[in-house]
Design an enzyme around this catalytic site. Sequence first.
Site, mmCIF file in Angstrom:
data_model
loop_
_atom_site.group_PDB
_atom_site.id
_atom_site.type_symbol
_atom_site.label_atom_id
_atom_site.label_comp_id
_atom_site.label_asym_id
_atom_site.label_seq_id
_atom_site.Cartn_x
_atom_site.Cartn_y
_atom_site.Cartn_z
ATOM 1 N N SER A 87 44.488 194.331 75.394
ATOM 2 C CA SER A 87 43.310 194.836 76.830
ATOM 3 C C SER A 87 42.407 193.875 77.219
ATOM 4 O O SER A 87 41.305 193.708 77.863
ATOM 5 C CB SER A 87 42.713 195.726 76.445
ATOM 6 O OG SER A 87 42.069 195.808 75.279
ATOM 7 N N THR A 189 36.810 196.282 76.866
ATOM 8 C CA THR A 189 36.820 194.684 76.941
ATOM 9 C C THR A 189 35.992 194.734 75.806
ATOM 10 O O THR A 189 35.377 195.185 75.275
ATOM 11 C CB THR A 189 35.312 194.503 78.154
ATOM 12 O OG1 THR A 189 36.147 195.414 78.971
ATOM 13 C CG2 THR A 189 34.658 193.470 78.325
ATOM 14 N N THR A 207 38.316 190.007 79.001
ATOM 15 C CA THR A 207 38.899 190.948 79.242
ATOM 16 C C THR A 207 40.262 191.250 79.925
ATOM 17 O O THR A 207 40.565 189.866 80.989
ATOM 18 C CB THR A 207 38.018 192.268 79.850
ATOM 19 O OG1 THR A 207 38.739 193.722 79.913
ATOM 20 C CG2 THR A 207 37.942 192.230 81.188
ATOM 21 N N ARG A 217 41.465 192.272 92.441
ATOM 22 C CA ARG A 217 40.045 192.703 91.532
ATOM 23 C C ARG A 217 39.787 192.572 90.055
ATOM 24 O O ARG A 217 40.145 191.874 89.227
ATOM 25 C CB ARG A 217 40.508 194.001 90.788
ATOM 26 C CG ARG A 217 40.198 195.232 90.486
ATOM 27 C CD ARG A 217 39.578 195.405 89.149
ATOM 28 N NE ARG A 217 38.099 196.430 88.212
ATOM 29 C CZ ARG A 217 38.078 196.701 87.181
ATOM 30 N NH1 ARG A 217 38.565 195.828 85.950
ATOM 31 N NH2 ARG A 217 37.382 196.988 86.793
ATOM 32 N N THR A 240 30.824 197.737 78.569
ATOM 33 C CA THR A 240 32.478 198.386 78.855
ATOM 34 C C THR A 240 32.579 199.131 79.266
ATOM 35 O O THR A 240 31.824 199.997 79.455
ATOM 36 C CB THR A 240 32.818 198.119 76.951
ATOM 37 O OG1 THR A 240 34.562 198.720 77.379
ATOM 38 C CG2 THR A 240 32.371 199.585 75.948
ATOM 39 N N GLY A 241 33.619 199.703 79.630
ATOM 40 C CA GLY A 241 34.262 201.004 80.451
ATOM 41 C C GLY A 241 34.519 200.306 81.891
ATOM 42 O O GLY A 241 35.024 199.276 82.202
HETATM 43 N N1 ASP Z 1 34.590 196.826 82.092
HETATM 44 C C1 ASP Z 1 35.999 195.819 82.137
HETATM 45 C C2 ASP Z 1 36.673 196.352 83.690
HETATM 46 O O1 ASP Z 1 35.839 196.996 84.252
HETATM 47 C C3 ASP Z 1 36.577 196.906 81.412
HETATM 48 C C4 ASP Z 1 37.480 197.696 79.986
HETATM 49 O O2 ASP Z 1 35.343 197.592 79.524
HETATM 50 O O3 ASP Z 1 37.263 198.496 79.875
HETATM 51 O O4 ASP Z 1 37.111 195.299 83.764
#
Ligand code: ASP
Length: 333
Positions: A87, A189, A207, A217, A240-241
């Site tokens: 990731s 991330t 990330t 995107r 993150t997320g």
């Molecule tokens: N925040 C990251 C994104 O939206 C992804 C992640 O943290 O899992 O690209």
Amino acid sequence: MANRRNFLKTTAIASVAVALNGFRGKTEGNEVILPSGKVKKPIVLSTWNFGIPANAAAWDVLKNNGRALDAVEAGVKIPEGDPNERSVGYGGRPDRDGRVTLDACIMDEFSNIGSVACLEYIKHPISVARAVMEKTPHVMLVGDGALQFALNQGFKKENLLVEASEKEWKEWLKTSQYHPKANIENHDTIGMIALDVHGNLSGACTTSGLAYKMHGRVGDSPIIGAGLYVDNEIGAATATGHGEEVIRITGCHLVVELMRQGRSPQKACEEAVARIVKLTKIRNKNLKDIQVGFIALNKKGEHGAYCVQGGFNYAKYDETGNKLIDADYFLKS
Ligand code: ASP
């Protein structure tokens, strides 16, 4: 007798020192509140379990009186360069067209910032982000322009799509259903924030973004104020997320501003999550489909973390060692 008295005196002083060093004050969620005036440094925090090896690399810099900026760059390069971390960086999962596109940003104690988004073929986007910060009059380069800049700076063009990611993507193509899952399964991330022995803060975030995203995107991670923010007077935060949700509230800037208004790092993370919860309701979306986690650190070395739902953890390295901690969360049922 005199010796014994001295011994007692020394022992008494030593135990006061131990008591002070060992003082953990009250705790609030994941956070330890230190007695006022005491600064816990150096310290480094980073998201998810790959934060453990990443923190170890950052600690090597911090323990040698290095700069937090160098520590966070060295730290996040560990998962970036690891093909088994699917990731971040090399090995990251591709977008729906099979292209690995990377996002990263970095911020130092002087509020210098650098960022790259939708960068392909470069294993260490964080170092490209740092080069944007240090060698250009700009703060963000994207896509082909970012790649061109990286190549001009001597970064090597490499294939980042590892066999396992390619196989999974081909499997995904059979249904092409886009449902980013809540936790580690198909996105993650590394965000890292550090306070060095000089009392300075820096942060880095990198990330490959959400797996099977639309080509082009960009999430929160390369956006200063969203996926990362550092204010050397106050503190630092990273996220993150689901990036869309973090961008919606300019998450990390919000966390730092809440700390400026007097919130502890823990309370600041909780309030930022509460804002996401509120907007999710207003927008009539299902909170169960959303995960966002914040980690924060203030100038005293106090830290906090909070997320929407269970499953998010982070790594903390300070003088007590390198530990993985489960973050507290909002959605308990
Ligand atoms: N925040 C990251 C994104 O939206 C992804 C992640 O943290 O899992 O690209």
